[in-house]
Design an enzyme around this catalytic site. Structure first.
Site, PDB file in Angstrom:
ATOM      1  N   CYS A  25       0.823  -1.182   0.024  1.00  0.00           N
ATOM      2  CA  CYS A  25      -0.059   0.078  -0.176  1.00  0.00           C
ATOM      3  C   CYS A  25       0.825   1.210   0.134  1.00  0.00           C
ATOM      4  O   CYS A  25       1.912   1.637   0.707  1.00  0.00           O
ATOM      5  CB  CYS A  25      -1.023  -0.069   1.220  1.00  0.00           C
ATOM      6  N   ASP A  38      -0.048  -6.161  -0.464  1.00  0.00           N
ATOM      7  CA  ASP A  38      -1.198  -6.676  -1.190  1.00  0.00           C
ATOM      8  C   ASP A  38      -0.728  -7.840  -2.170  1.00  0.00           C
ATOM      9  O   ASP A  38       0.227  -7.301  -2.853  1.00  0.00           O
ATOM     10  CB  ASP A  38      -1.612  -5.255  -2.224  1.00  0.00           C
TER      11      ASP A  38
END
Length: 272
Positions: free
Chosen positions: A176, A183
């Protein structure tokens, strides 16, 4: 831009509040990319934790599907999206159709373009787990990895491609932009070009996002742009299926072809 919710401690409202949604201008990322071509596509979101109240007070639950066009001025920041959907939890709506219409109105206003919304009741939802129909490249090499992306990692083989080639990897990981949280995702790259992309270099390129900080949508656009630059394809489509966080998964698709029937299928993978 992204200091309203992301990276901040947030109270979870349980009554409807459209002001929770936060737009992020797509131009902030696209201005950092060097490309002289167009791409088309959509950001497909799946919401697994969507609930509201009937007028009687009885809760309803559903699986929700959202499609944000890639040509919208803004993407929808993911934490704000989760907070927004949670604000439905203790809010009464007359019908499922009213919930859908409310989402369409608010999300379209945030994105700056029409957002398609579809709800399926859990009892009737038919959204099974599938698999990517492509050659998986995760065994293409086992050394010389770096962890920041660069177009220079990619290279071409001397032999020509044979029609459209499809390659996938389950080793996509980025972080992120604000919180640094990981992620996780799977990526599909489909292209037709004069020369084949070297598969070891393609795997190294996918892995290179491992320590890179960027939003999901931006990562897919960076992959599209770099593959386009190295391969000069007649056709290219790149999509990623990210694992969910907070009941939402994000699945961006970018294609050189405006015909949406040629964009990658919306399927749910085992990690989703």
């Amino acid at each position: 831009m992204i200091d309203k919710h992301l990276g901040q401690k947030s109270a979870y409202k349980q009554t409807y509040d459209a002001s929770l949604l936060e737009p992020v201008p797509r131009s902030l990322n696209r201005d950092t990319l060097s490309f002289n071509h167009s791409f088309y596509g959509v950001d497909r979101w799946t919401g697994y934790e969507v609930s509201w109240l009937r007028p009687s007070g009885r809760p309803e639950v559903a699986v929700a599907f959202f499609a944000v066009p890639a040509n919208s001025p803004n993407l929808i920041e993911s934490k704000s999206f989760k907070l927004y959907l949670n604000s439905f939890n203790q809010t009464s709506f007359e019908s499922l159709e009213d919930v859908v219409a409310t989402c369409e109105r608010d999300l379209s206003a945030c994105a700056g373009a029409p957002v398609a919304v579809r709800f399926e009741r859990v009892q009737s939802a038919a959204y099974g787990v599938g698999a990517i129909d492509a050659i998986n490249i995760d065994g293409a090499c086992d050394s010389d990895f770096v962890y920041q992306p660069s177009v220079d990692i990619l290279s071409l083989d001397s032999e020509p491609t044979i029609g459209i080639e499809r390659y996938s990897s389950d080793l996509l990981k980025s972080n992120c932009l604000v919180t640094g949280q990981p992620d996780w995702g799977s990526v599909l790259i489909e292209y037709q070009a004069a020369q084949r992309i070297n598969l070891a270099s393609l795997l190294r390129y996918v892995v290179s996002f491992r320590d890179h900080q960027e939003f999901h949508e931006h990562c897919v656009e960076r992959i599209f742009t770099d593959v386009y630059e190295i391969a000069k394809p007649d056709y290219l489509c790149v999509s990623a299926r990210y694992t969910r966080r907070g009941g939402l998964d994000i699945n961006p698709v970018r294609s050189s072809d405006p015909d949406s029937s040629r964009w990658h299928q919306d399927i749910r993978l085992i990690r989703q």
